[in-house]
Write a protein that holds these residues in place. Structure first.
Motif, short mmCIF file in Angstrom:
data_model
loop_
_atom_site.label_atom_id
_atom_site.label_comp_id
_atom_site.label_asym_id
_atom_site.label_seq_id
_atom_site.Cartn_x
_atom_site.Cartn_y
_atom_site.Cartn_z
N GLU A 52 0.82 -1.21 0.00
CA GLU A 52 0.00 0.00 0.00
C GLU A 52 0.86 1.26 0.00
O GLU A 52 0.55 2.24 -0.68
N ARG B 215 -0.06 -3.18 -7.03
CA ARG B 215 -1.52 -3.31 -7.04
C ARG B 215 -1.93 -4.76 -7.31
O ARG B 215 -2.83 -5.31 -6.67
N ALA C 99 -3.90 -7.12 -4.70
CA ALA C 99 -5.19 -7.71 -5.07
C ALA C 99 -5.17 -9.22 -4.88
O ALA C 99 -6.16 -9.81 -4.42
N GLN D 125 -5.64 -9.91 -1.31
CA GLN D 125 -7.03 -9.65 -0.89
C GLN D 125 -7.96 -10.78 -1.31
O GLN D 125 -8.84 -11.18 -0.55
N THR E 223 -9.07 -2.43 -5.79
CA THR E 223 -7.62 -2.26 -5.98
C THR E 223 -7.27 -2.34 -7.46
O THR E 223 -6.46 -1.55 -7.97
#
Length: 219
Positions: free
Chosen positions: A119, A135, A139, A142, A154
Motif C-alpha cells: 500500500e 496493485r 489484489a 485480498q 484495488t
C-alpha cells in the motif's frame, strides 16, 4: 597630442567603469565558478548514492534468493530493505526493495506487513510499472483473504498496459470468489486475449476456463 588625450580619456573611462562594475563582475565570476563546482559535486554525490543503492539491492537479492531462507536470513533481508528505503527512498532500487520486502513478509506468514508495504508503494512510488505490480500483488492477497470486493477496487487503480493481462486474470479470480461466474469467464477470456496479443504467455488461465466448462475462448 590629441591621440594621447584620447588614450588617457579611454583609460580614465575604463578605470571609472571598473570601479563601478568590477566588484559585481568578480562576484558574478565567483558565483559562476561555485555553480560549476556545486553541480559537479552534486553529480558526484548522485552517482555515489546510485552506486550505494545498487550495492544494497544486490545484497538484498542475494539474501532473498536463498533456497532455504531461515528466520535469521529473512530478518537480515528485511533490515537491508528497510535501510535501502530509508536512505534511498523514491529511487527505483528502493521501490524494487519494497516489492521484495512484501514477498518476504508473505513467505514469513506476515500478511499484514506485506499489505502495508504494498500500500505504501502504491501511494508513493513514481514508477508506474512498479506501483502497478504492487496493485496486482495486493489484489492477489485480498482475494486469498476472502476480500474479493476490495481486490476489485484495488484493480480499478492505474495499472500499466503491459500488466493488463495479469490484471484481467486476477479480476476473474475475484469475480469467481464472489460466485460471479459470467464475469469471471469474461475476465479470464480477456486475460488470454491480452496475453496472446502481447505475446506474453499467461499460465493457468485456460485451466480456470476449462473448470467452468468453457472450451472455446476466442471468437
Amino acid at each position: 597630442m590629441a591621440e594621447l588625450r584620447t588614450e588617457e580619456e579611454q583609460l580614465e573611462a575604463i578605470k571609472r567603469w571598473w570601479k563601478e562594475n568590477g566588484v559585481s563582475l568578480l562576484i558574478g565570476a565567483a558565483v559562476a565558478a561555485a555553480g560549476v563546482f556545486g553541480w559537479k559535486t552534486w553529480q558526484d554525490y548522485q552517482a555515489g548514492q546510485a552506486e550505494a543503492a545498487s550495492q544494497r539491492y544486490q545484497q538484498l537479492l542475494t539474501l532473498s534468493s536463498q533456497e532455504q531462507l531461515d528466520d535469521a536470513a529473512r530478518e537480515r533481508a528485511e533490515e537491508v530493505a528497510t535501510t535501502l528505503v530509508e536512505e534511498h527512498g523514491g529511487t527505483l532500487y528502493a521501490d524494487m526493495a519494497q516489492l521484495l520486502s512484501a514477498r518476504l513478509s508473505v513467505e514469513g506468514g506476515d500478511q499484514a506487513a506485506a499489505r502495508e508495504t504494498l500500500e505504501a508503494l502504491i501511494a508513493n512510488s513514481e514508477h508506474d510499472y512498479l506501483s502497478g505490480l504492487a496493485r496486482l500483488r495486493l489484489a492477489r492477497l485480498q482475494v486469498a483473504a476472502d476480500e474479493a470486493e476490495a481486490a476489485l477496487k484495488t484493480l480499478d487503480g492505474a495499472i500499466p498496459a503491459p500488466l493488463a493481462a495479469q490484471q484481467a486474470d486476477i479480476r476473474g479470480d475475484a469475480h469467481f470468489a464472489l460466485e460471479q461466474t459470467d464475469q469471471a469467464r469474461d475476465a479470464w477470456r480477456e486475460a488470454l486475449r491480452l496475453a496472446e496479443n502481447g505475446e506474453r504467455p499467461l499460465y493457468g488461465v485456460q485451466l480456470k476456463l476449462d473448470n467452468l466448462g468453457v472450451q472455446e475462448t476466442t471468437s
